[in-house]
Scaffold this motif. Sequence first.
Motif, PDB file in Angstrom:
ATOM      1  N   ILE A   1      17.149 -66.267  95.540  1.00  0.00           N
ATOM      2  CA  ILE A   1      18.421 -66.948  95.746  1.00  0.00           C
ATOM      3  C   ILE A   1      19.587 -66.208  95.081  1.00  0.00           C
ATOM      4  CG2 ILE A   1      19.707 -69.091  95.344  1.00  0.00           C
ATOM      5  CD1 ILE A   1      17.469 -69.393  97.411  1.00  0.00           C
ATOM      6  N   ASP A   2      19.397 -65.737  93.854  1.00  0.00           N
ATOM      7  CA  ASP A   2      20.492 -65.035  93.161  1.00  0.00           C
ATOM      8  C   ASP A   2      20.938 -63.809  93.938  1.00  0.00           C
ATOM      9  OD1 ASP A   2      20.414 -66.880  91.119  1.00  0.00           O
ATOM     10  OD2 ASP A   2      19.383 -65.566  89.702  1.00  0.00           O
ATOM     11  N   ALA A   3      19.995 -63.029  94.448  1.00  0.00           N
ATOM     12  CA  ALA A   3      20.337 -61.825  95.206  1.00  0.00           C
ATOM     13  C   ALA A   3      21.024 -62.191  96.521  1.00  0.00           C
ATOM     14  CB  ALA A   3      19.099 -60.980  95.452  1.00  0.00           C
ATOM     15  N   MET A   4      20.571 -63.271  97.169  1.00  0.00           N
ATOM     16  CA  MET A   4      21.226 -63.729  98.406  1.00  0.00           C
ATOM     17  C   MET A   4      22.678 -64.091  98.137  1.00  0.00           C
ATOM     18  SD  MET A   4      18.553 -66.330 100.171  1.00  0.00           S
ATOM     19  CE  MET A   4      16.844 -65.932 100.317  1.00  0.00           C
ATOM     20  N   TYR A   5      22.883 -64.855  97.091  1.00  0.00           N
ATOM     21  CA  TYR A   5      24.229 -65.293  96.717  1.00  0.00           C
ATOM     22  C   TYR A   5      25.103 -64.090  96.354  1.00  0.00           C
ATOM     23  CZ  TYR A   5      27.996 -67.542  94.136  1.00  0.00           C
ATOM     24  OH  TYR A   5      29.226 -67.937  93.686  1.00  0.00           O
ATOM     25  N   ASN A   6      24.551 -63.188  95.548  1.00  0.00           N
ATOM     26  CA  ASN A   6      25.321 -62.019  95.133  1.00  0.00           C
ATOM     27  C   ASN A   6      25.666 -61.119  96.315  1.00  0.00           C
ATOM     28  OD1 ASN A   6      25.405 -62.773  92.440  1.00  0.00           O
ATOM     29  ND2 ASN A   6      23.483 -61.745  91.971  1.00  0.00           N
ATOM     30  N   LEU A   7      24.738 -60.980  97.247  1.00  0.00           N
ATOM     31  CA  LEU A   7      25.014 -60.197  98.444  1.00  0.00           C
ATOM     32  C   LEU A   7      26.137 -60.852  99.253  1.00  0.00           C
ATOM     33  CD1 LEU A   7      24.286 -57.755 100.170  1.00  0.00           C
ATOM     34  CD2 LEU A   7      22.506 -59.151 101.271  1.00  0.00           C
ATOM     35  N   ALA A   8      26.120 -62.172  99.333  1.00  0.00           N
ATOM     36  CA  ALA A   8      27.197 -62.885 100.025  1.00  0.00           C
ATOM     37  C   ALA A   8      28.543 -62.631  99.338  1.00  0.00           C
ATOM     38  CB  ALA A   8      26.903 -64.375 100.082  1.00  0.00           C
TER      39      ALA A   8
ATOM     40  N   PHE B   1      21.243 -55.360  95.833  1.00  0.00           N
ATOM     41  CA  PHE B   1      20.892 -56.728  96.223  1.00  0.00           C
ATOM     42  C   PHE B   1      19.891 -56.721  97.377  1.00  0.00           C
ATOM     43  CE2 PHE B   1      25.356 -57.690  94.577  1.00  0.00           C
ATOM     44  CZ  PHE B   1      24.892 -58.002  93.320  1.00  0.00           C
ATOM     45  N   ILE B   2      20.085 -55.794  98.304  1.00  0.00           N
ATOM     46  CA  ILE B   2      19.144 -55.674  99.431  1.00  0.00           C
ATOM     47  C   ILE B   2      17.774 -55.232  98.931  1.00  0.00           C
ATOM     48  CG2 ILE B   2      18.643 -54.332 101.521  1.00  0.00           C
ATOM     49  CD1 ILE B   2      21.740 -54.493 102.072  1.00  0.00           C
ATOM     50  N   ARG B   3      17.736 -54.303  97.962  1.00  0.00           N
ATOM     51  CA  ARG B   3      16.452 -53.896  97.363  1.00  0.00           C
ATOM     52  C   ARG B   3      15.758 -55.094  96.720  1.00  0.00           C
ATOM     53  NH1 ARG B   3      18.263 -48.552  94.039  1.00  0.00           N
ATOM     54  NH2 ARG B   3      19.116 -47.451  95.824  1.00  0.00           N
ATOM     55  N   ALA B   4      16.532 -55.889  96.000  1.00  0.00           N
ATOM     56  CA  ALA B   4      15.961 -57.075  95.355  1.00  0.00           C
ATOM     57  C   ALA B   4      15.372 -58.019  96.396  1.00  0.00           C
ATOM     58  CB  ALA B   4      17.027 -57.786  94.521  1.00  0.00           C
TER      59      ALA B   4
END
Length: 119
Positions: free
Chosen positions: A94-101, A83-86
């Motif tokens: 937004i999807d990566a931010m949400y998934n990281l959360a 997710f951080i790479r994304a």
Amino acid sequence: MNTLTSDFQSDKTQLLKKISKTPNNTAAMAELVQLYLKEGMLQEAKALLESVAELHPNSEAIQNNLGTILYRQHYYAEASEYFIRALKLKPDYIDAMYNLALVYKAQDKETDAIASLLA
């Protein structure tokens, strides 16, 4: 009893034929990944997605999808790396931010979860 549907087997066979004819057919690979995910075949989806990632290392969507698979397998530390790479590739993804959360929340890191959404 085989739980896989005949539609799945047929779709899988067709996609594998496409891929064998054109090994770098990322559209067919992506479709097969989605088919595997739909059937809950996480390992197969992950392996194929890793192959696609080699062809497209700068795709934030692929990095996010790999993270999602790892998250579903409860490999939270590894998932967060994807997710951080994304997010490095696309900071406003937004999807990566949400998934990281979600990953941080699963690890009881609420402060990090909130921070990842506010970034």
